[in-house]
Design a protein around this motif. Structure first.
Motif, short mmCIF file in Angstrom:
data_model
loop_
_atom_site.label_atom_id
_atom_site.label_comp_id
_atom_site.label_asym_id
_atom_site.label_seq_id
_atom_site.Cartn_x
_atom_site.Cartn_y
_atom_site.Cartn_z
N GLY A 55 0.82 -1.21 0.00
CA GLY A 55 0.00 0.00 0.00
C GLY A 55 0.85 1.25 0.00
N ARG A 67 2.37 1.69 -3.44
CA ARG A 67 1.35 2.15 -4.39
C ARG A 67 1.04 3.63 -4.17
NH1 ARG A 67 -3.29 -1.86 -4.26
NH2 ARG A 67 -1.69 -3.29 -4.95
N ALA A 68 0.96 4.04 -2.92
CA ALA A 68 0.68 5.45 -2.62
C ALA A 68 1.82 6.34 -3.11
CB ALA A 68 0.46 5.64 -1.13
N ASP A 91 1.67 6.62 -6.81
CA ASP A 91 0.58 7.51 -7.25
C ASP A 91 0.98 8.98 -7.25
OD1 ASP A 91 -1.09 5.38 -7.67
OD2 ASP A 91 -2.24 5.65 -5.81
#
Length: 86
Positions: A19, A22-23, A26
């Motif tokens: 997570g 992925r953050a 982004d």
């Protein structure tokens, strides 16, 4: 079905790490240069804080100087040293 505590903790750690990756991806902070980019951003923020603090100090300095000059000008006019006297 029951998952052993150690296995659950390992799954939780993997999910959190995925997570976080992925953050970061982004917002464009991924790969080899992510740490350097974050350090650059922190340095930029430090510079902005320094500029803001310096601007406030300069403004206070200018206002104080202006007030002192106004008081001096008022004193000079009051004592009639600036122009023709009676």
């Amino acid at each position: 079905m029951r998952i052993p505590e150690a296995e659950f903790q390992a799954m939780l750690a993997r999910a959190a790490e995925e997570g976080a990756r992925r953050a970061l991806a982004d917002v464009g902070l991924e790969g080899e240069t992510a740490a350097l980019d974050i350090r650059d951003l922190r340095s930029l923020l430090d510079c902005i804080r320094f500029v803001r603090r310096t601007a406030v100090q300069t403004t206070v300095h200018l206002i104080t100087t202006g007030l002192i000059l106004a008081l001096l000008a008022g004193t000079v006019i009051k004592l009639r040293l600036f122009g023709g006297g009676p």
